[in-house]
Design an enzyme around this catalytic site. Structure first.
Site, short mmCIF file in Angstrom:
data_model
loop_
_atom_site.label_atom_id
_atom_site.label_comp_id
_atom_site.label_asym_id
_atom_site.label_seq_id
_atom_site.Cartn_x
_atom_site.Cartn_y
_atom_site.Cartn_z
N GLY A 7 39.81 63.88 22.26
CA GLY A 7 39.59 63.93 20.81
C GLY A 7 38.35 64.74 20.49
CG ASN A 88 35.29 60.99 20.81
OD1 ASN A 88 34.44 60.37 20.19
ND2 ASN A 88 36.15 61.82 20.22
CB SER A 140 33.12 50.56 17.87
OG SER A 140 32.82 50.07 16.58
CE1 TYR A 153 37.98 51.97 16.18
CE2 TYR A 153 36.23 50.41 15.61
CZ TYR A 153 36.64 51.68 15.97
OH TYR A 153 35.70 52.68 16.11
CE LYS A 157 36.66 52.36 19.57
NZ LYS A 157 36.63 53.64 20.30
CB ILE A 186 29.03 57.86 12.96
CG1 ILE A 186 28.38 56.95 14.01
CG2 ILE A 186 28.64 59.33 13.16
CD1 ILE A 186 26.88 56.96 14.08
P1 NAP Z 1 37.84 60.93 13.69
O1 NAP Z 1 37.06 61.97 13.00
O2 NAP Z 1 38.96 60.26 12.98
O3 NAP Z 1 38.36 61.54 15.07
C1 NAP Z 1 39.20 60.85 15.92
C2 NAP Z 1 39.49 61.73 17.11
O4 NAP Z 1 40.33 61.02 18.03
C3 NAP Z 1 40.21 63.01 16.73
O5 NAP Z 1 39.63 64.09 17.43
C4 NAP Z 1 41.64 62.77 17.22
O6 NAP Z 1 42.29 63.95 17.65
C5 NAP Z 1 41.38 61.87 18.42
N1 NAP Z 1 42.56 61.09 18.77
C6 NAP Z 1 43.05 59.98 18.20
N2 NAP Z 1 44.15 59.56 18.83
C7 NAP Z 1 44.36 60.44 19.83
C8 NAP Z 1 45.35 60.56 20.84
N3 NAP Z 1 46.34 59.65 20.96
N4 NAP Z 1 45.27 61.58 21.72
C9 NAP Z 1 44.28 62.51 21.63
N5 NAP Z 1 43.31 62.44 20.68
C10 NAP Z 1 43.36 61.43 19.80
O7 NAP Z 1 36.90 59.72 14.14
P2 NAP Z 1 35.44 59.68 14.78
O8 NAP Z 1 34.62 58.88 13.87
O9 NAP Z 1 34.97 60.99 15.19
O10 NAP Z 1 35.75 58.75 16.06
C11 NAP Z 1 35.51 59.18 17.40
C12 NAP Z 1 35.31 57.95 18.28
O11 NAP Z 1 34.14 57.25 17.84
C13 NAP Z 1 36.47 56.95 18.19
O12 NAP Z 1 36.69 56.38 19.46
C14 NAP Z 1 35.92 55.91 17.25
O13 NAP Z 1 36.54 54.65 17.44
C15 NAP Z 1 34.46 55.89 17.63
N6 NAP Z 1 33.59 55.31 16.61
C16 NAP Z 1 33.41 55.91 15.41
C17 NAP Z 1 32.56 55.33 14.48
C18 NAP Z 1 32.29 55.95 13.14
O14 NAP Z 1 31.56 55.33 12.37
N7 NAP Z 1 32.77 57.12 12.83
C19 NAP Z 1 31.91 54.14 14.78
C20 NAP Z 1 32.14 53.53 16.01
C21 NAP Z 1 32.97 54.14 16.93
P3 NAP Z 1 43.29 64.79 16.71
O15 NAP Z 1 42.64 64.92 15.36
O16 NAP Z 1 43.45 66.11 17.44
O17 NAP Z 1 44.59 64.01 16.66
#
Ligand code: NAP
Length: 246
Positions: A7, A88, A140, A153, A157, A186
């Protein structure tokens, strides 16, 4: 040295891909649906550091066959083993338990937790052969303290954290470390989707008083991927403005 970011084309993953390239890692960038963003990122990386090689790989990492195929493609492209693996990729499908569909539970567990296991399984033999590995799993704060509306979720995690500690114990003596990074709130598409009241409720409990940026997470990942972190394994590093400190 070659790093794979699942991702890796948008949000936090994109920031991690850029930060690793800045730190002279070659980067294999996995995407599933964000092909245009992945292509744009390649241009950005070559402008940032033309000493490193980057390439993009389409795969749904919740599917083990696609993960295996992706690792074969990466090997052919780079002719080198993945020595830094950043799990990720992740999704949310929020709802209260009584309204949560079985499908939403399963999709989140498959995308967030099973995907990480599949990638570790596909990477570990080459890491053992290379006698070097850094596995960094994006968890997370929900996996540490839970969150109403996020049973699926939070469970995925918390599972990532258990997986990380087990990898750390299995491979610590082989120069392979495994750590988790637990982001708080984030600014990405994932949190932009959250209702304002849910976000504000959490934000009120953040001692720093502000949301974090993808780069805050990326810098923590780059540290754990570096030689400087060689004696750190099995840890969960919260990047959350102090929210979960005990
Ligand atoms: P995001 O902008 O929605 O991005 C999610 C990413 O995951 C995208 O690049 C997506 O790829 C990829 N993805 C999802 N399912 C997939 C699959 N089956 N195969 C390949 N790629 C997949 O979210 P983000 O905030 O950057 O999240 C990134 C990580 O951080 C996640 O694990 C999330 O749980 C964690 N996180 C985020 C936050 C926050 O506040 N943002 C907080 C805690 C943890 P495509 O778009 O190419 O499908």
């Amino acid at each position: 040295m070659l790093a794979l970011v699942t991702g890796g084309a948008k949000g936090i993953g994109r920031a991690i891909s850029l930060e690793l390239a800045k730190n002279n890692f070659d980067v294999a960038i996995n995407f599933n649906s964000s092909e245009d963003a992945a292509k744009d990122l390649l241009n950005e990386i070559s402008a940032l550091n033309n000493q490193v090689k980057a390439a993009i790989f389409k795969a749904d990492v919740s599917n083990f066959e696609q993960v295996e195929k992706m690792f074969d493609e990466i090997k052919n492209e780079f002719n080198a083993p993945v020595q830094v693996l950043v799990n990720n990729a992740g999704i949310t499908r929020d709802n209260l338990i009584m309204r949560m569909k079985i499908e939403d539970w399963e999709n989140v567990i498959n995308s967030n937790l099973n995907s990480a296991f599949y990638c570790v399984k596909a990477a570990i033999r080459e890491m053992l052969k290379a006698k070097y590995g850094r596995i960094i799993n994006i968890a997370s704060i929900s996996g540490l303290i839970g969150n109403p509306g996020q049973a699926n979720y939070s469970a995925s995690k918390a599972g990532i954290i258990g997986l990380t500690k087990s990898i750390a114990r299995e491979y610590a003596s082989k120069n392979i470390t495994a750590n988790a990074v637990a982001p708080g709130i984030i600014e990405t598409d994932m949190t932009r989707k959250m209702p304002d009241n849910a976000k504000d409720f959490i934000l009120k409990q953040v001692p720093a008083g502000v949301t974090g940026e993808p780069e805050d997470v990326a810098k923590a990942v780059a540290f754990l991927a570096s030689e400087n972190a060689k004696y750190i394994t099995g840890q969960v590093l919260a990047v959350d403005g102090g929210l979960t400190m005990c």
